[in-house]
Design a protein around this motif. Structure first.
Motif, short mmCIF file in Angstrom:
data_model
loop_
_atom_site.label_atom_id
_atom_site.label_comp_id
_atom_site.label_asym_id
_atom_site.label_seq_id
_atom_site.Cartn_x
_atom_site.Cartn_y
_atom_site.Cartn_z
N LEU A 1 -10.84 29.36 39.60
CA LEU A 1 -12.20 29.34 40.13
C LEU A 1 -12.30 30.24 41.37
O LEU A 1 -13.27 31.00 41.52
CB LEU A 1 -12.62 27.92 40.50
CG LEU A 1 -13.93 27.82 41.29
CD1 LEU A 1 -15.11 28.30 40.45
CD2 LEU A 1 -14.16 26.40 41.80
N ILE A 2 -11.31 30.13 42.25
CA ILE A 2 -11.32 30.95 43.47
C ILE A 2 -11.34 32.43 43.10
O ILE A 2 -12.10 33.22 43.67
CB ILE A 2 -10.09 30.62 44.35
CG1 ILE A 2 -10.19 29.18 44.87
CG2 ILE A 2 -9.98 31.60 45.51
CD1 ILE A 2 -8.93 28.67 45.53
N ASP A 3 -10.51 32.80 42.13
CA ASP A 3 -10.48 34.21 41.69
C ASP A 3 -11.83 34.63 41.11
O ASP A 3 -12.34 35.71 41.44
CB ASP A 3 -9.39 34.40 40.64
CG ASP A 3 -7.98 34.24 41.22
OD1 ASP A 3 -7.84 34.34 42.45
OD2 ASP A 3 -7.04 34.01 40.43
N GLU A 4 -12.41 33.80 40.27
CA GLU A 4 -13.69 34.11 39.64
C GLU A 4 -14.79 34.28 40.69
O GLU A 4 -15.62 35.19 40.60
CB GLU A 4 -14.09 33.00 38.66
CG GLU A 4 -13.20 32.88 37.43
CD GLU A 4 -13.58 33.88 36.34
OE1 GLU A 4 -14.70 34.42 36.39
OE2 GLU A 4 -12.73 34.12 35.45
N ALA A 5 -14.79 33.38 41.67
CA ALA A 5 -15.86 33.39 42.67
C ALA A 5 -15.70 34.55 43.67
O ALA A 5 -16.69 35.19 44.02
CB ALA A 5 -15.88 32.06 43.42
N THR A 6 -14.49 34.81 44.10
CA THR A 6 -14.28 35.88 45.09
C THR A 6 -14.54 37.25 44.48
O THR A 6 -15.03 38.15 45.17
CB THR A 6 -12.86 35.81 45.68
OG1 THR A 6 -11.89 35.77 44.62
CG2 THR A 6 -12.69 34.57 46.55
#
Length: 371
Positions: free
Chosen positions: A274-279
């Protein structure tokens, strides 16, 4: 009166061919012989503490060093406590997990400390740059420090000035295992929530490092000719074991979203995804927490959505993330349906109530963790 204990002595029989045990007697004042026991060739008993490997305290200390690159490789400490003292202009790397670490009377040193199960305590140090992961972090009588920190509790400074803090960013192959061995969660990082035990009116003893501060500018990788040349190191935010968070810095947007993963087989991996997708989409990770919840906690935090979530907390802790940026709520809802369709998650429903979601959860988490 005290009790005295000793092992039986091993005596040889005068007649090697006669295995019959002998009895030792002593004459009493009344002239009677009193037997004291049998003397045989029995081997002394071995206890568990007799079999322990001898520990040399020098293996767990660095003392009085100057202008050198030193430390410990993975597997050398294995959860023992460690001491660093009276070092000057040294590069110090502890690539292992430990119980506690104290750093005393050091000047102009660069220090990396792998995950510490208990406390890291720096005293009477000056001009120190360090990267630290620990349960508790404290300084006393220190000056001019830059600390890239992962701390499960609120960091404390006392009688210290010129202290600057940033978020832990580091990777080496064994680091994730060392976090687990030290009992630390990569999602519980209070690096920017500093408590000054001795504040001075009108002065600021601590501040946050600029967001673009580079870890390796402060604590460079070990010299290629040193004993640490085999350790593969990276301080790139995308590779860091601990997620890079904005912490207490001013948010760029008034819109935040709460995204919660309930315990499952791939909870940590899903949170990282999720962090990768959002950033990649330009959103900023503000803070994260990993905590256990009870049914009453779910009702208090999630309110109207609580009923369907209660059964999801029984398998373990939840991982919660606050993401920030214009349009973040709608984007997170899309990510949840497209990427995590078969995963148990909670996502803020709309931007008008998302700030309340964030406050409810992280206020609960801080109370749960005693912050």
């Amino acid at each position: 009166m005290g009790c005295f204990f000793s092992k039986k002595s091993k005596r040889k029989s005068s007649d090697k061919e006669d295995p019959t045990p002998t009895t030792t007697t002593v004459e009493t004042t009344a002239g009677n012989a009193v037997p004291l026991g049998n003397n045989t060739d029995e081997a002394p008993k071995l206890y568990s503490w007799d079999k322990r490997e001898k520990v040399d305290p020098k293996d767990y200390m660095l003392t009085g060093l100057k202008d050198v690159t030193v430390g410990r490789l993975p597997g050398k400490l294995n959860g023992q406590q460690f001491v660093i003292q009276e070092c000057e202009n040294c590069n110090i790397y502890v690539f292992d997990h430990s119980a506690t670490i104290t750093v005393d009377d050091c000047v102009n040193c660069r220090i990396f400390l792998g995950p510490v199960k208990g406390s890291v305590f720096l005293r009477d140090c000056k001009d120190i740059k360090c990267v630290v992961a620990c349960q508790q972090f404290r300084t006393r009588d220190c000056k001019k420090m830059e600390v890239f920190l992962c701390c499960a509790t609120q960091p404390i400074i006392e009688s210290s000035t010129g202290m600057k803090f940033g978020c832990f960013q580091y990777y080496y192959p064994e680091l994730a295992f060392h976090f687990k061995d030290a009992g630390l969660s990569i999602f519980n990082n209070n690096w920017s929530n500093i408590h000054d035990f001795t504040p001075v009116s009108g002065e600021n003893n601590w501040s946050l490092l600029p967001e673009d501060s580079a870890v390796l500018d402060a604590v460079p990788t070990p010299d290629p000719e040193s004993e640490f040349k085999s350790v593969r190191i990276s301080a790139a935010p995308g590779q860091s074991i601990v997620p890079l968070t904005k912490g207490g810095r001013r948010k760029d947007s008034e819109e935040s979203c709460l995204f919660v993963f309930f315990a499952g087989e791939y909870t940590t991996a899903n949170a990282r995804k999720l962090i990768d997708e959002a950033t990649v989409k330009g959103f900023v990770l503000i803070q994260t927490k990993e905590v256990s919840m009870r049914p009453e906690d779910v009702k208090r935090v999630f309110q109207n959505d609580a009923e369907e979530l209660v059964e999801w907390i029984t398998k373990g802790p939840v991982i919660a993330l606050e993401l920030n940026g214009d349009g973040v709520v709608e984007t997170c809802k899309n990510i949840a349906s497209e990427v995590f369709s078969g995963t148990k998650v909670f996502v803020s429903d709309n931007k008008n109530t998302s700030s309340r979601d964030v406050d409810n959860f992280f206020n609960f988490a801080d109370m749960q963790m005693g912050l």
